[in-house]
Design an enzyme around this catalytic site. Structure first.
Site, PDB file in Angstrom:
ATOM      1  N   ASP A  58       0.845  -1.192   0.000  1.00 23.25           N
ATOM      2  CA  ASP A  58       0.000   0.000   0.000  1.00 23.25           C
ATOM      3  C   ASP A  58       0.881   1.243   0.000  1.00 23.25           C
ATOM      4  O   ASP A  58       1.364   1.663   1.042  1.00 23.25           O
ATOM      5  CB  ASP A  58      -0.917  -0.005   1.228  1.00 23.25           C
ATOM      6  CG  ASP A  58      -1.876   1.177   1.235  1.00 23.25           C
ATOM      7  OD1 ASP A  58      -2.139   1.748   0.155  1.00 23.25           O
ATOM      8  OD2 ASP A  58      -2.344   1.541   2.321  1.00 23.25           O
ATOM      9  N   ASP A 136     -12.692   0.629  12.924  1.00 27.92           N
ATOM     10  CA  ASP A 136     -11.755   0.012  13.858  1.00 27.92           C
ATOM     11  C   ASP A 136     -10.912   1.094  14.529  1.00 27.92           C
ATOM     12  O   ASP A 136     -10.631   1.014  15.723  1.00 27.92           O
ATOM     13  CB  ASP A 136     -10.863  -0.992  13.134  1.00 27.92           C
ATOM     14  CG  ASP A 136      -9.929  -1.722  14.081  1.00 27.92           C
ATOM     15  OD1 ASP A 136     -10.431  -2.285  15.074  1.00 27.92           O
ATOM     16  OD2 ASP A 136      -8.713  -1.713  13.848  1.00 27.92           O
ATOM     17  N   LYS A 149      -8.784  -8.710  23.190  1.00 31.79           N
ATOM     18  CA  LYS A 149      -7.550  -8.153  22.642  1.00 31.79           C
ATOM     19  C   LYS A 149      -6.765  -7.385  23.701  1.00 31.79           C
ATOM     20  O   LYS A 149      -5.567  -7.180  23.568  1.00 31.79           O
ATOM     21  CB  LYS A 149      -7.867  -7.253  21.447  1.00 31.79           C
ATOM     22  CG  LYS A 149      -8.511  -8.019  20.297  1.00 31.79           C
ATOM     23  CD  LYS A 149      -8.952  -7.097  19.183  1.00 31.79           C
ATOM     24  CE  LYS A 149      -9.623  -7.888  18.068  1.00 31.79           C
ATOM     25  NZ  LYS A 149     -10.013  -7.017  16.947  1.00 31.79           N
ATOM     26  N   GLU A 162      -4.116  14.156  17.398  1.00 31.60           N
ATOM     27  CA  GLU A 162      -3.332  13.868  16.212  1.00 31.60           C
ATOM     28  C   GLU A 162      -2.000  13.273  16.671  1.00 31.60           C
ATOM     29  O   GLU A 162      -1.237  13.913  17.389  1.00 31.60           O
ATOM     30  CB  GLU A 162      -3.125  15.159  15.413  1.00 31.60           C
ATOM     31  CG  GLU A 162      -2.862  14.950  13.934  1.00 31.60           C
ATOM     32  CD  GLU A 162      -1.485  14.395  13.683  1.00 31.60           C
ATOM     33  OE1 GLU A 162      -1.393  13.377  12.978  1.00 31.60           O
ATOM     34  OE2 GLU A 162      -0.500  14.929  14.202  1.00 31.60           O
TER      35      GLU A 162
END
Length: 179
Positions: A58, A136, A149, A162
């Site tokens: 990607d 997700d 998890k 951010e």
């Protein structure tokens, strides 16, 4: 243009020596070839730290692999060894912690590796994603607890910010503070 000769060399080693290339082994080779202390790949190579990248195709590197497949076909990249590697590190670790910057595929793979060991012991998620859209990335740690998890006894937090802005500040006040 510096990547194509490296891909040629990977194919040669695969053909000549039977080398099985995984995304983490390719990244390790890139670190060796970059050979510059400003590169995280360089330091990972120097310290034999694997960098797992389930989405290696990607982006620009994937484009180069694609173009290479026409110019010099035959390079095979084995994803299975890397998923066994990342899951195995989680399964056999005494404790695990997750610091996840951003979300999506990387978050999913790291959390899933910890699912294989009945959950991480610590977790920090840093991203701007919100829960309401079902992504997700937007999922909070309590959702990861419900899937196994993250352990129910784990300390976990989601920082709504951010990541490239706040992660250096977190590092400066924790790991790099000398305390």
């Amino acid at each position: 243009e510096w990547v194509m000769p490296i891909l040629d060399q990977l194919l040669l080693e695969q053909t000549r020596d039977g080398t099985v290339w995984t995304p983490s082994k390719i990244i390790q080779r890139l670190g060796k070839e970059i050979n510059h202390p400003d590169s995280i790949y360089y330091w990972a190579y120097k310290n034999d730290i694997p960098i797992y990248c389930p989405a290696i195709t990607d982006g620009s590197l994937g484009d180069m692999i694609y173009f290479h497949s026409f110019r010099n076909p035959g390079l095979v990249i084995d994803l299975v060894q890397d998923i066994r590697g990342v899951n195995g590190q989680a399964v056999y670790a005494k404790k695990t912690g997750m610091i996840i910057l951003g979300g999506g595929l990387v978050k999913h793979h790291i959390c899933n590796a910890n699912l294989m060991r009945n959950g991480a012991d610590f977790a920090v998620f840093i991203n701007t994603a919100q829960e309401f859209d079902g992504s997700d990335a937007g999922a909070r740690p309590d959702e990861a607890v419900s899937w196994g998890k993250i352990k129910t006894t784990a300390e976990s937090v989601k920082v709504y910010a951010e990541a490239s802005l706040v992660f250096p500040l977190i590092v400066a006040q924790t790991f790099a503070s000398g305390n």
